[in-house]
Write a protein that holds these residues in place. Structure first.
Motif, PDB file in Angstrom:
ATOM      1  N   LEU A 101       0.889  -1.308  -0.051  1.00 52.13           N
ATOM      2  CA  LEU A 101       0.149   0.093  -0.146  1.00 52.13           C
ATOM      3  C   LEU A 101       1.039   1.364   0.113  1.00 52.13           C
ATOM      4  O   LEU A 101       0.595   2.204  -0.632  1.00 52.13           O
ATOM      5  CB  LEU A 101      -0.958   0.091   1.307  1.00 52.13           C
ATOM      6  N   VAL A 102       1.822   1.087   0.867  1.00 54.81           N
ATOM      7  CA  VAL A 102       2.650   2.560   0.655  1.00 54.81           C
ATOM      8  C   VAL A 102       3.438   2.805  -0.687  1.00 54.81           C
ATOM      9  O   VAL A 102       3.528   3.929  -0.895  1.00 54.81           O
ATOM     10  CB  VAL A 102       3.864   2.125   2.020  1.00 54.81           C
ATOM     11  N   GLY A 103       3.855   1.554  -1.074  1.00 53.30           N
ATOM     12  CA  GLY A 103       4.614   1.526  -2.233  1.00 53.30           C
ATOM     13  C   GLY A 103       3.717   2.147  -3.390  1.00 53.30           C
ATOM     14  O   GLY A 103       3.928   2.957  -4.271  1.00 53.30           O
ATOM     15  N   ASP A 104       2.293   1.697  -3.435  1.00 48.26           N
ATOM     16  CA  ASP A 104       1.217   2.164  -4.291  1.00 48.26           C
ATOM     17  C   ASP A 104       1.114   3.825  -4.129  1.00 48.26           C
ATOM     18  O   ASP A 104       0.944   4.719  -4.862  1.00 48.26           O
ATOM     19  CB  ASP A 104       0.000   1.886  -4.136  1.00 48.26           C
ATOM     20  N   LEU A 105       1.197   4.244  -2.806  1.00 48.19           N
ATOM     21  CA  LEU A 105       0.985   5.699  -2.521  1.00 48.19           C
ATOM     22  C   LEU A 105       2.159   6.443  -2.739  1.00 48.19           C
ATOM     23  O   LEU A 105       1.876   7.687  -3.357  1.00 48.19           O
ATOM     24  CB  LEU A 105       0.709   5.576  -0.879  1.00 48.19           C
ATOM     25  N   ILE A 106       3.346   5.823  -2.779  1.00 44.44           N
ATOM     26  CA  ILE A 106       4.445   6.581  -3.371  1.00 44.44           C
ATOM     27  C   ILE A 106       4.224   6.834  -4.732  1.00 44.44           C
ATOM     28  O   ILE A 106       4.811   7.998  -5.225  1.00 44.44           O
ATOM     29  CB  ILE A 106       5.689   5.786  -2.887  1.00 44.44           C
ATOM     30  N   THR A 138       1.719   9.504  -5.721  1.00 47.17           N
ATOM     31  CA  THR A 138       2.231  10.939  -5.175  1.00 47.17           C
ATOM     32  C   THR A 138       3.334  11.513  -6.320  1.00 47.17           C
ATOM     33  O   THR A 138       3.432  12.559  -6.589  1.00 47.17           O
ATOM     34  CB  THR A 138       2.918  10.842  -3.868  1.00 47.17           C
ATOM     35  N   GLU A 139       4.224  10.466  -6.534  1.00 47.96           N
ATOM     36  CA  GLU A 139       5.098  10.816  -7.703  1.00 47.96           C
ATOM     37  C   GLU A 139       4.597  11.322  -8.958  1.00 47.96           C
ATOM     38  O   GLU A 139       4.875  12.289  -9.418  1.00 47.96           O
ATOM     39  CB  GLU A 139       6.036   9.810  -7.958  1.00 47.96           C
ATOM     40  N   GLU A 140       3.610  10.624  -9.368  1.00 53.52           N
ATOM     41  CA  GLU A 140       2.845  10.864 -10.607  1.00 53.52           C
ATOM     42  C   GLU A 140       2.203  12.286 -10.247  1.00 53.52           C
ATOM     43  O   GLU A 140       2.160  13.075 -11.357  1.00 53.52           O
ATOM     44  CB  GLU A 140       1.734   9.870 -10.856  1.00 53.52           C
ATOM     45  N   ARG A 141       1.355  12.525  -9.164  1.00 55.32           N
ATOM     46  CA  ARG A 141       0.691  13.808  -8.977  1.00 55.32           C
ATOM     47  C   ARG A 141       1.795  14.902  -8.836  1.00 55.32           C
ATOM     48  O   ARG A 141       1.378  15.972  -9.552  1.00 55.32           O
ATOM     49  CB  ARG A 141       0.080  13.799  -7.847  1.00 55.32           C
ATOM     50  N   ARG A 155       2.717  15.623 -12.553  1.00 55.01           N
ATOM     51  CA  ARG A 155       1.688  16.630 -13.117  1.00 55.01           C
ATOM     52  C   ARG A 155       1.739  17.931 -12.767  1.00 55.01           C
ATOM     53  O   ARG A 155       1.644  18.886 -13.489  1.00 55.01           O
ATOM     54  CB  ARG A 155       0.329  16.078 -12.770  1.00 55.01           C
ATOM     55  N   GLU A 156       2.027  18.059 -11.395  1.00 51.74           N
ATOM     56  CA  GLU A 156       2.093  19.423 -10.936  1.00 51.74           C
ATOM     57  C   GLU A 156       3.172  20.392 -11.285  1.00 51.74           C
ATOM     58  O   GLU A 156       3.131  21.657 -11.559  1.00 51.74           O
ATOM     59  CB  GLU A 156       1.981  19.549  -9.373  1.00 51.74           C
ATOM     60  N   GLN A 157       4.249  19.633 -11.195  1.00 49.98           N
ATOM     61  CA  GLN A 157       5.584  20.229 -12.050  1.00 49.98           C
ATOM     62  C   GLN A 157       5.493  20.761 -13.381  1.00 49.98           C
ATOM     63  O   GLN A 157       5.873  21.635 -13.753  1.00 49.98           O
ATOM     64  CB  GLN A 157       6.884  19.325 -11.655  1.00 49.98           C
ATOM     65  N   GLU A 158       4.877  19.790 -14.344  1.00 51.93           N
ATOM     66  CA  GLU A 158       4.563  20.024 -15.520  1.00 51.93           C
ATOM     67  C   GLU A 158       3.680  21.306 -15.661  1.00 51.93           C
ATOM     68  O   GLU A 158       3.776  22.197 -16.583  1.00 51.93           O
ATOM     69  CB  GLU A 158       3.912  18.945 -16.433  1.00 51.93           C
ATOM     70  N   LEU A 159       2.534  21.402 -14.852  1.00 51.02           N
ATOM     71  CA  LEU A 159       1.495  22.406 -14.803  1.00 51.02           C
ATOM     72  C   LEU A 159       2.514  23.682 -14.234  1.00 51.02           C
ATOM     73  O   LEU A 159       2.220  24.701 -14.946  1.00 51.02           O
ATOM     74  CB  LEU A 159       0.282  22.331 -14.003  1.00 51.02           C
ATOM     75  N   LEU A 160       3.219  23.533 -13.381  1.00 48.06           N
ATOM     76  CA  LEU A 160       4.123  24.875 -13.049  1.00 48.06           C
ATOM     77  C   LEU A 160       4.975  25.216 -14.141  1.00 48.06           C
ATOM     78  O   LEU A 160       5.182  26.780 -14.310  1.00 48.06           O
ATOM     79  CB  LEU A 160       4.937  24.414 -11.782  1.00 48.06           C
TER      80      LEU A 160
END
Length: 342
Positions: free
Chosen positions: A77-82, A85-88, A91-96
């Protein structure tokens, strides 16, 4: 402890505490005579456990499993969350970066913003033809910011699109050199090679400084292209790498021409000749190297290379000897003309 006091001390709203109760996530141990929820110290401890896991991004159902299932292990579960979170964050870095690009273009209205976004989509297309079109025929009324072109230069692998991007960057002005030069810190050798090729087409001392530093790059191709660019600018620090390029190729013809131009300076003529003669000695057994060096000697100014070419005219390799002999004949005729002899 009643729900209001729990909410005040825990920072979790009474509404959320009721929601936890409804879900069975945190049920108060008791009730007062009047029917109000009453939380025990263990209940409050569980509330803090729930909030701690929520802070990691777990859903309420996942939190329930984590707290109630004895065999539940966190690793998967923690691996999936990581990963999520990295994908998000990506995406946010691309938006920035996209927002910064729009801001750098100084749009005067929303139509300008839409044109810039259209250009960004074009440069980010999977189609090389579409990317090329975006560079050569940008959206009407849009001047492509140098920073945007620089970023595209560092990632572009298609040679035609890369050439068009370098061409556009050289004409864009702005802070293109600094934006491109940042790629020299990359561990990706392809990125560093793209940097040098782009800087070769950018004027100014700043580009020259970065190219000079690139002469120390561990990658042979990066050093070679930096030396060719610097040689074209008359920078003599490139001489050793240019001589090395003559010895090993490719681009040996271009390197030889640049060495000939640099040798017009009397201070460097002897040094360049010494390096070329040393190359003949060090590679005496390699006729291909001797051939490239013979052709390089032909680029030396005046009759600087005449004596060395006379020696090569007796070379064991017939092709080397023939070329050297032809060059000797040409230089001797030039010398006779200068001396006024018939």
């Amino acid at each position: 402890m009643l729900i209001g006091e729990v909410a005040r001390r825990s920072g979790v709203s009474a509404r959320m505490l009721r929601h936890y109760d409804t879900l069975g996530l945190v049920r108060p141990t008791g009730r007062t005579v009047g029917g109000y929820r009453e939380y025990s110290p263990e209940d409050i401890r569980r509330i803090f456990h729930v909030e701690g896991l929520r802070s990691l991004g777990l859903s309420l159902s996942q939190i329930g499993r984590a707290l109630d299932e004895a065999g539940f292990t966190p690793s998967t579960l923690v691996g999936d969350l990581i990963r999520k979170t990295e994908e998000r964050l990506n995406r946010e870095q691309e938006l920035l970066e996209r927002l910064r690009t729009v801001d750098a273009a100084e749009p005067s209205g929303w139509q300008d913003v839409l044109r810039i976004v259209e250009l960004l989509h074009g440069l980010g297309s999977q189609s090389a033809a579409r990317r090329l079109q975006a560079v050569l025929a940008p959206a009407e009324g849009v001047s492509v910011p140098a920073e945007m072109l620089a970023e595209a230069v560092l990632t572009e692998s298609d040679p035609n699109v890369a050439g068009a991007l370098r061409w556009a960057l050289a004409r864009a002005g702005g802070d293109g050199v600094a934006s491109v030069a940042s790629g020299m810190a990359s561990e990706d050798v392809d990125v560093r090679r793209r940097v040098v090729l782009a800087l070769a087409e950018l004027p100014g001392d700043e580009a020259t400084v970065v190219l000079t530093d690139a002469l120390g790059d561990p990658d042979t191709t990066t050093r070679r292209h930096a030396a060719l660019a610097l040689g074209a600018r008359g920078v003599t620090q490139a001489v050793p790498e240019l001589v090395g390029t003559v010895l090993t190729g490719p681009n040996d013809v271009e390197a030889a021409e640049l060495l000939g131009t640099l040798a017009q300076d009397a201070k460097w003529a002897d040094r360049i000749m010494s390096a070329l003669v040393y190359g003949l000695t060090a590679h005496a057994a390699d006729s291909a190297v001797r051939m490239r060096l013979t052709q390089a000697l032909a680029e030396m100014p005046g009759t600087t290379a005449l004596d060395t070419l006379r020696q090569l005219s007796r070379d064991d390799d017939r092709a080397v000897a023939l070329i050297a002999s032809a060059l000797v004949e040409k230089l001797e005729k030039r010398l006779d003309d200068e001396l006024g002899q018939p």
